[in-house]
Design a protein around this motif. Structure first.
Motif, PDB file in Angstrom:
ATOM      1  N   ASP A 162      10.166 -12.007  -1.253  1.00  0.00           N
ATOM      2  CA  ASP A 162      10.958 -10.832  -0.868  1.00  0.00           C
ATOM      3  C   ASP A 162      10.083  -9.798  -0.163  1.00  0.00           C
ATOM      4  O   ASP A 162      10.470  -9.238   0.868  1.00  0.00           O
ATOM      5  N   SER A 164       2.589 -16.102   8.031  1.00  0.00           N
ATOM      6  CA  SER A 164       3.343 -16.093   6.770  1.00  0.00           C
ATOM      7  C   SER A 164       2.473 -16.473   5.582  1.00  0.00           C
ATOM      8  O   SER A 164       2.626 -15.904   4.492  1.00  0.00           O
ATOM      9  N   TRP A 181       7.358  -5.395  12.560  1.00  0.00           N
ATOM     10  CA  TRP A 181       8.231  -5.201  13.721  1.00  0.00           C
ATOM     11  C   TRP A 181       8.334  -3.718  14.066  1.00  0.00           C
ATOM     12  O   TRP A 181       8.242  -3.330  15.221  1.00  0.00           O
ATOM     13  N   LYS A 182       8.502  -2.893  13.032  1.00  0.00           N
ATOM     14  CA  LYS A 182       8.681  -1.456  13.248  1.00  0.00           C
ATOM     15  C   LYS A 182       7.399  -0.748  13.701  1.00  0.00           C
ATOM     16  O   LYS A 182       7.456   0.244  14.419  1.00  0.00           O
ATOM     17  N   GLN A 205       9.173 -10.722   3.449  1.00  0.00           N
ATOM     18  CA  GLN A 205      10.234 -10.411   4.419  1.00  0.00           C
ATOM     19  C   GLN A 205      10.193  -8.932   4.795  1.00  0.00           C
ATOM     20  O   GLN A 205      10.319  -8.577   5.968  1.00  0.00           O
ATOM     21  N   GLU A 206      10.005  -8.081   3.800  1.00  0.00           N
ATOM     22  CA  GLU A 206       9.925  -6.644   4.063  1.00  0.00           C
ATOM     23  C   GLU A 206       8.704  -6.305   4.925  1.00  0.00           C
ATOM     24  O   GLU A 206       8.767  -5.432   5.795  1.00  0.00           O
ATOM     25  N   MET A 213       7.948 -12.408  17.485  1.00  0.00           N
ATOM     26  CA  MET A 213       8.128 -12.154  16.053  1.00  0.00           C
ATOM     27  C   MET A 213       8.238 -13.466  15.302  1.00  0.00           C
ATOM     28  O   MET A 213       7.624 -13.630  14.250  1.00  0.00           O
ATOM     29  N   ARG A 214       8.975 -14.408  15.843  1.00  0.00           N
ATOM     30  CA  ARG A 214       9.067 -15.738  15.215  1.00  0.00           C
ATOM     31  C   ARG A 214       7.688 -16.399  15.152  1.00  0.00           C
ATOM     32  O   ARG A 214       7.315 -16.973  14.127  1.00  0.00           O
ATOM     33  N   PHE A 272       7.222  -8.245   7.164  1.00  0.00           N
ATOM     34  CA  PHE A 272       7.437  -8.628   8.559  1.00  0.00           C
ATOM     35  C   PHE A 272       8.388  -7.654   9.257  1.00  0.00           C
ATOM     36  O   PHE A 272       8.236  -7.382  10.455  1.00  0.00           O
ATOM     37  N   THR A 273       9.314  -7.075   8.517  1.00  0.00           N
ATOM     38  CA  THR A 273      10.158  -6.023   9.083  1.00  0.00           C
ATOM     39  C   THR A 273       9.305  -4.805   9.424  1.00  0.00           C
ATOM     40  O   THR A 273       9.460  -4.196  10.493  1.00  0.00           O
ATOM     41  N   GLU A 274       8.379  -4.474   8.542  1.00  0.00           N
ATOM     42  CA  GLU A 274       7.481  -3.341   8.793  1.00  0.00           C
ATOM     43  C   GLU A 274       6.564  -3.620   9.990  1.00  0.00           C
ATOM     44  O   GLU A 274       6.284  -2.718  10.780  1.00  0.00           O
TER      45      GLU A 274
END
Length: 83
Positions: free
Chosen positions: A51, A32, A61-62, A54-55, A24-25, A57-59
């Motif tokens: 902002d 990015s 991950w999911k 960031q959201e 992920m990193r 990259f969370t998505e």
């Protein structure tokens, strides 16, 4: 020996799907710029683009387990989520 092309580098999304935090990193570091440029194009605001990035990259991950290498490139998967 010739250097590897970007598309020949090991895929990060399957590693993310397996729970690899270092992948992920690496994904954030590698993509990015792509994610930020897409979000900035839509928002025209640097703070909002950051902002949203960031959201996104969370998505990523999911939803990493939904990536199918036979249907497209890793960068296309990330761009699709970003849009």
């Amino acid at each position: 020996m010739p250097s590897a092309q970007p598309d020949e580098s090991p895929l990060l999304i399957p590693r993310i799907a397996a729970g690899d935090a270092s992948a992920m990193r690496d994904c954030i570091q590698k993509y990015s710029g792509l994610v930020w440029s897409i979000t900035h194009r839509f928002t025209r605001n640097a703070t909002e683009a950051e902002d949203l990035s960031q959201e996104i990259f969370t998505e990523i991950w999911k939803t990493a387990s939904r990536f199918d290498v036979t249907k497209g490139k890793e960068s296309q998967f990330i761009a699709l989520i970003s849009r």
